[in-house]
Design a protein around this motif. Structure first.
Motif, short mmCIF file in Angstrom:
data_model
loop_
_atom_site.label_atom_id
_atom_site.label_comp_id
_atom_site.label_asym_id
_atom_site.label_seq_id
_atom_site.Cartn_x
_atom_site.Cartn_y
_atom_site.Cartn_z
N ARG A 15 36.76 46.86 28.92
CA ARG A 15 36.81 48.25 28.46
C ARG A 15 35.67 49.06 29.07
NH1 ARG A 15 36.32 50.54 22.29
NH2 ARG A 15 36.57 52.71 22.87
N ASN A 16 34.45 48.52 29.06
CA ASN A 16 33.30 49.23 29.63
C ASN A 16 33.48 49.49 31.12
OD1 ASN A 16 31.97 49.42 27.20
ND2 ASN A 16 30.74 47.59 27.53
N VAL A 17 33.99 48.49 31.85
CA VAL A 17 34.20 48.65 33.28
C VAL A 17 35.22 49.75 33.54
CG1 VAL A 17 35.19 47.52 35.33
CG2 VAL A 17 33.48 46.34 33.95
N LEU A 18 36.31 49.77 32.77
CA LEU A 18 37.35 50.77 32.97
C LEU A 18 36.88 52.16 32.55
CD1 LEU A 18 40.53 48.76 31.93
CD2 LEU A 18 39.71 49.33 34.23
N GLU A 19 36.11 52.26 31.46
CA GLU A 19 35.56 53.56 31.05
C GLU A 19 34.62 54.11 32.13
OE1 GLU A 19 33.69 53.16 27.24
OE2 GLU A 19 35.60 53.12 26.17
N SER A 20 33.78 53.24 32.63
CA SER A 20 32.84 53.64 33.68
C SER A 20 33.60 54.10 34.92
CB SER A 20 31.93 52.47 34.02
OG SER A 20 31.15 52.74 35.14
N ALA A 21 34.62 53.37 35.32
CA ALA A 21 35.40 53.73 36.50
C ALA A 21 36.12 55.06 36.29
CB ALA A 21 36.41 52.62 36.80
N ALA A 22 36.61 55.29 35.09
CA ALA A 22 37.30 56.56 34.81
C ALA A 22 36.34 57.73 34.91
CB ALA A 22 37.94 56.50 33.42
N ILE A 23 35.11 57.54 34.45
CA ILE A 23 34.11 58.60 34.53
C ILE A 23 33.76 58.90 35.98
CG2 ILE A 23 31.68 59.14 34.05
CD1 ILE A 23 32.04 57.59 31.39
N LEU A 24 33.67 57.87 36.79
CA LEU A 24 33.27 58.03 38.19
C LEU A 24 34.42 58.46 39.10
CD1 LEU A 24 31.00 54.89 38.57
CD2 LEU A 24 30.26 57.28 38.40
N SER A 25 35.65 58.31 38.64
CA SER A 25 36.80 58.58 39.50
C SER A 25 37.02 60.08 39.69
CB SER A 25 38.06 57.95 38.92
OG SER A 25 38.45 58.65 37.76
N ASP A 26 37.69 60.40 40.77
CA ASP A 26 38.08 61.78 41.06
C ASP A 26 39.54 61.93 40.69
OD1 ASP A 26 35.56 62.29 42.22
OD2 ASP A 26 36.24 61.41 44.10
#
Length: 97
Positions: A15-26
């Motif tokens: 969950r943390n990895v996916l949340e982080s990726a969503a924040i960083l994604s364009d």
């Protein structure tokens, strides 16, 4: 990459990895470069999502020349949500970041 990872933190780590990726994604498109998977040989501190969020907001603020409406839109936030985060992270125009 996701399937090959050992996931020692189980669902919380995923969950943390996916949340982080969503924040960083364009535009909501998650790419390999957005995933913060690290092989851990020793216990390490969890990813600080607040620091990632602050950095992302700073970056978008610079890209939009501190236009808060454009920044909020680009981040998928309401202006109110953006203002809450700006106060939380002490981000103000003209402030050294």
């Amino acid at each position: 990459m996701l399937l090959a990872h050992a996931w020692p933190g189980n669902i919380r780590e995923l969950r943390n990895v996916l949340e982080s990726a969503a924040i960083l994604s364009d535009d909501g498109v998650i790419e390999r470069r957005h995933l913060s998977l690290q092989t851990k040989t020793t216990a390490a501190a969890p990813t600080d999502l607040g620091a990632i969020e602050r950095h992302t907001i700073e970056t978008v603020l610079r890209e939009t020349d501190w236009n808060k409406s454009k920044t909020a839109r680009k981040l998928g936030l309401t202006r109110t949500q953006l203002y809450v985060r700006l106060r939380r992270y002490g981000l103000e125009p003209g402030r050294a970041i």
